[in-house]
Each structure stands twice: as structure tokens, then as C-alpha cells.
Scaffold this active site. Sequence first.
Site, PDB file in Angstrom:
ATOM      1  N   ASP A  61      45.991  58.675  61.665  1.00 14.43           N
ATOM      2  CA  ASP A  61      46.491  57.319  61.910  1.00 14.43           C
ATOM      3  C   ASP A  61      47.495  56.971  60.809  1.00 14.43           C
ATOM      4  O   ASP A  61      47.140  56.923  59.636  1.00 14.43           O
ATOM      5  CB  ASP A  61      45.299  56.350  61.894  1.00 14.43           C
ATOM      6  CG  ASP A  61      45.722  54.903  62.126  1.00 14.43           C
ATOM      7  OD1 ASP A  61      46.905  54.710  62.447  1.00 14.43           O
ATOM      8  OD2 ASP A  61      44.891  54.004  61.974  1.00 14.43           O
ATOM      9  N   THR A  94      52.054  52.880  64.642  1.00 18.99           N
ATOM     10  CA  THR A  94      52.354  52.911  63.195  1.00 18.99           C
ATOM     11  C   THR A  94      53.092  54.195  62.814  1.00 18.99           C
ATOM     12  O   THR A  94      53.979  54.176  61.968  1.00 18.99           O
ATOM     13  CB  THR A  94      51.064  52.818  62.364  1.00 18.99           C
ATOM     14  OG1 THR A  94      50.093  53.692  62.907  1.00 18.99           O
ATOM     15  CG2 THR A  94      50.516  51.411  62.377  1.00 18.99           C
ATOM     16  N   THR A  95      52.716  55.306  63.455  1.00 17.88           N
ATOM     17  CA  THR A  95      53.373  56.584  63.137  1.00 17.88           C
ATOM     18  C   THR A  95      54.818  56.560  63.638  1.00 17.88           C
ATOM     19  O   THR A  95      55.741  56.922  62.907  1.00 17.88           O
ATOM     20  CB  THR A  95      52.604  57.751  63.797  1.00 17.88           C
ATOM     21  OG1 THR A  95      51.221  57.600  63.477  1.00 17.88           O
ATOM     22  CG2 THR A  95      53.079  59.079  63.291  1.00 17.88           C
ATOM     23  N   ASP A 393      42.646  51.131  67.793  1.00 22.52           N
ATOM     24  CA  ASP A 393      43.971  51.325  68.412  1.00 22.52           C
ATOM     25  C   ASP A 393      43.887  51.143  69.928  1.00 22.52           C
ATOM     26  O   ASP A 393      44.726  50.487  70.544  1.00 22.52           O
ATOM     27  CB  ASP A 393      44.519  52.725  68.094  1.00 22.52           C
ATOM     28  CG  ASP A 393      45.053  52.807  66.669  1.00 22.52           C
ATOM     29  OD1 ASP A 393      45.009  51.767  65.982  1.00 22.52           O
ATOM     30  OD2 ASP A 393      45.487  53.886  66.251  1.00 22.52           O
TER      31      ASP A 393
END
Length: 554
Positions: A61, A94-95, A393
Amino acid sequence: MYGQPIIVLNQNTKRESGKKVQFGNINAGKAIADVIRTCLGPRSMLKMLMDPMGGIVMTNDGNAILREINVQHPAAKSMIEVARTQDEEVGDGTTSVIILGGEVLSVAEPFLEQQMHPTVIISAFRMALEDLLETLKSKVSTPVDITNKDEMMKIVKSCVGTKFMSKWSDLACKIALEATATVALEEGGRKEIDIKRYAKVEKIPGGTIEDSEVLTGIMINKDVVHPKMKRRIENPRILLMDCNLEYKKGESQTNIEISKEEDFSKILRMEEEFIEKMCNDVIALKPDLIITEKGVSDLAQHYLIRAGITAIRRVRKSDNNRIARACGGTVVNRTDELREEDMGTGCGLFEVRKIGDEYFTFLVNCDNPKACTILLRGASKDILNEVERNLQDAMNVARNVMQEPFLVPGGGAAEMALAQALNEKAKSITGVHQWPYRAVARALEVIPRTLIQNCGASTIRTLTALRAKHAQADSRSWGVDGETGNIVDMKDYGVWEPYSVKAQVYKTAIETAILLLRIDDIVSGTKKQMDALNAPSGGGHSAPPPQGGEGGEE
């Protein structure tokens, strides 16, 4: 010369300016993106992070990884802040946002080398961002029916598919959708879905991941206060309190002087009468179960057992609020203000179960719970922590779709469609702006490119084939299969992403790149104490430290 500002820098102040700072910022952004790059897609690698206390975290994550990293460079710090913003705003992507932000900075580098002014690059980037969001909404996104269970499962599956939990994706999707639907509340035509506060994840090591479930109610890690109290009640009347069922202790300045022996027993009797009065107030309402955030004294327990009432004490405030929302009660502050309507009657079963070595209280089978507990089981704490992150998520994805029911194709298809659209649009732009504008289109291709790299396929060949595919009409939904690296139609493949996540990724990534490109000066002033040995010792006065610009250069 009067009226001119003079910047006095002492020899401890470091100052970097101009091109050096801009290239430094770009390199810092690229370095952070490189750390995260292998965490994108279903073939992503895990990172093992060790914190200063010796604990370890294993995750892919992006936000969790960047939270643990310590960096010194200010531009790298702002990149890490970007992942946090993305996580707080929509809880997913987020990545992607870090990889895209790093790439947008990277494509700006050649223009700076060619002496193009950052303001020109920035205005082109802003123009591209506006066109990109417009195209995403009007041409790439499709509306979704949130009442269709199968479609919702597909959406959440595309989020869980890239995570550690992908092996149990059906279970994870079911849990995420159930929990999100449970806490959804409509007030005045506005949907409020607060999963952080009302969908609590409880992790109990032991068992297998298949044993995990969403409870139709609340579970807390508590036992009854006295062994003789009932541990199972069907359809209990629940009273929620946040006051003590014990004698109020005097504040620190309270003094009592006792002159006779009878006074002491009188004080004790007053305490007992006070507790008895509180318990009588409670017993008058005939509750089956009392849950309080404070303590319950031994004497109060005695009165409650006689009345056949079960009590649980020292429950967290957040848990008490969740129980109130699940069983329909009101949290009461004083026993003398109790009313019948404060009673919670929406719970079907109260039960204390022993799991492993600990006792857990279950309040389940609620009629209309607007709060729930997700019970996670698994082999070890590390696995449970990662599963919890993945579930958060997944629940965020479900929440985003419920609040804004539009979808875009996943697997890099949306990025390729937007890159194609921007390239077409760039032909109509005259002047020097068109080159940075085209560069944004090139930067978007980093998402499909990274997906191809992470599953070990031939990058150039696949990307060229994908570009050719998108040049044809009506092929907006073609993207990369993250497992094999082949080109597939995402409509048939069933990988979709929420529109709000994608829009937030582009906004945050490009805005951050713009912000970092606008910096042309970094001044860091660290004052060091003058060493006592260097200070001249004559006549009792120490000389002031030399200032830069006044003969103090080294």
C-alpha cells in the site's frame, strides 16, 4: 543605498537557487516514485519496512510505505504528503498518484534544460489538466447502477485484485460492500457514509481468513463485570451510560474532619445510599444490560445482580457511540435523567463468547444497524494488519462509487484514452505551449507502462500495440491485463475504477508537480552554537559571531 533589502546570510545558512533547486526537486520526486513503482498492479511486490522500535510492516500500500519512510529533502516530503492527501480524500490510488506525480516532474526536465521558463511549462500543464478532467467526465466515464450487486462486486474486485487479499477477493468484496451499505445514512437528500467511525475492524489472531465476517451489530473486547451475571440475553433492553455507578470521589481540595467514630460510619452510609439511589434509578427502567464508559463499584454490582441486570464497564467512547447507533439507544450522562426513550431495543442477541484466551461481547442481529464491526481472523498479526489495510481500500472504493456513481476502465485504459485525446488536442495549440502539453500525454502512459513492467512482459512492444489500438475509433476501454501483460478490453475483462479516485489522482499529481516546479530557491538556516573554545576571552566580552557580507566568509 536606502530602501533596498539586504539579505544577510551567516556561514551556517545554506542557500540553493535557480536550476539546481528545480533539478534537485525533480530528482527527489523521481526517487520517491521509484520506491513505489513496483507496488502497482496485481503482480506488485511487497515492501518490508522496519520501524525504529524494531517492529516490521509488510505491505504494498503506497500510503503505508511512505508513512514509514524518513526523508530529508523538502520536495520528497511534499511528495509523501501527496499520498496522505489522496488517502484521506478518496482512500485509494495512493500508488498511482506518486508514480504519476514523479513522471510529470520527469517530463518537465528536458524543457528546463532547454531554458524554457517554468511559468510557461506550468500554464501548459494546467491547460492539460483542465482538458483531461473534461475528457474523463464526458467521454471516458460511464454511469453505474449502484443497486446492481454484481456490478458493485466487479468494481471492488478490481481494487482488491492488486492487493495481498486478492486470493480471497470474493470474501473481501462481500465484506466491504456489506459494511459500507450498513453504515450508509441518508439525511436531507445527502448521503453520509462514515466508514472510519462506524465500520470498526476488529482483528483476532487465530482461525483462517475465511472465518472473517461482517457482524450485524457490534463486538467489543469486554467481559461482564461479575461472574454471576447473565452472558446471553435475547432481545435485551440496553441502557448506555457515560457516568460512574460508584461514589463520587471528592476533588483534591476536599477535606473531611472526623471527631467521633459514628461520623465515619455515617460517611460510609451516605456513600452507600448514594450508590443505592443511582442503582434504583437504573433498575426502575428494567434494563437487561447496562454498558457504561466509567466504573461500576462492587456495591452497585451487588444491587444489579439482585435485579438480574448484566453490566459491562469501561467501554471506549467510540465503541459506545457505535453501540448507540446499532441498537437505537441514547448515551445518558446522569442516572436521575433516565427516560424510557433512551433505552436501546434494536438488538436481537447479547452474548459473551470466549475466543482464544479472551472474552468478547457480541451485540448482534440488530434490526437496522447503522454501525457494524468487521471481524477479521488470520494466522498472524502482520497478515491481519495487511488484510485490514486492503479492506479499508475496498470499503473506500465502495463508498466513492455510492457517492459518485461513475466508473472509468482500469488497467491503464483510461490513461491511454486520455493520452490519445490530449495528443489530438495538442495539434490545435499554437506556440511553445504545445510541447509541455504533449508531455503530459506522454506522462500518463507511465501507468500502463508500469503495469507491463511489473508482470515482466515486453514493455515497448505492448505499449506500441496499445497506442495503435487506442488510435482506432471506439477502443477507449482497452488496457493491460496486469497478470499476463496482454492487451485486453476492460469491458469484457471487468476491471473498473471509481471516477472520483481517478479524477483525484490526476488533480493531485499534476498540481503537486506544478507546485514543485514553481520553487526556485531553498534557504535552510541552521544556527549552530559558537564553540566555547573559539570564543575569544579578553576583557570579559565575547566577540559577536561573524556575519556573511561583513568579512565573515570562510
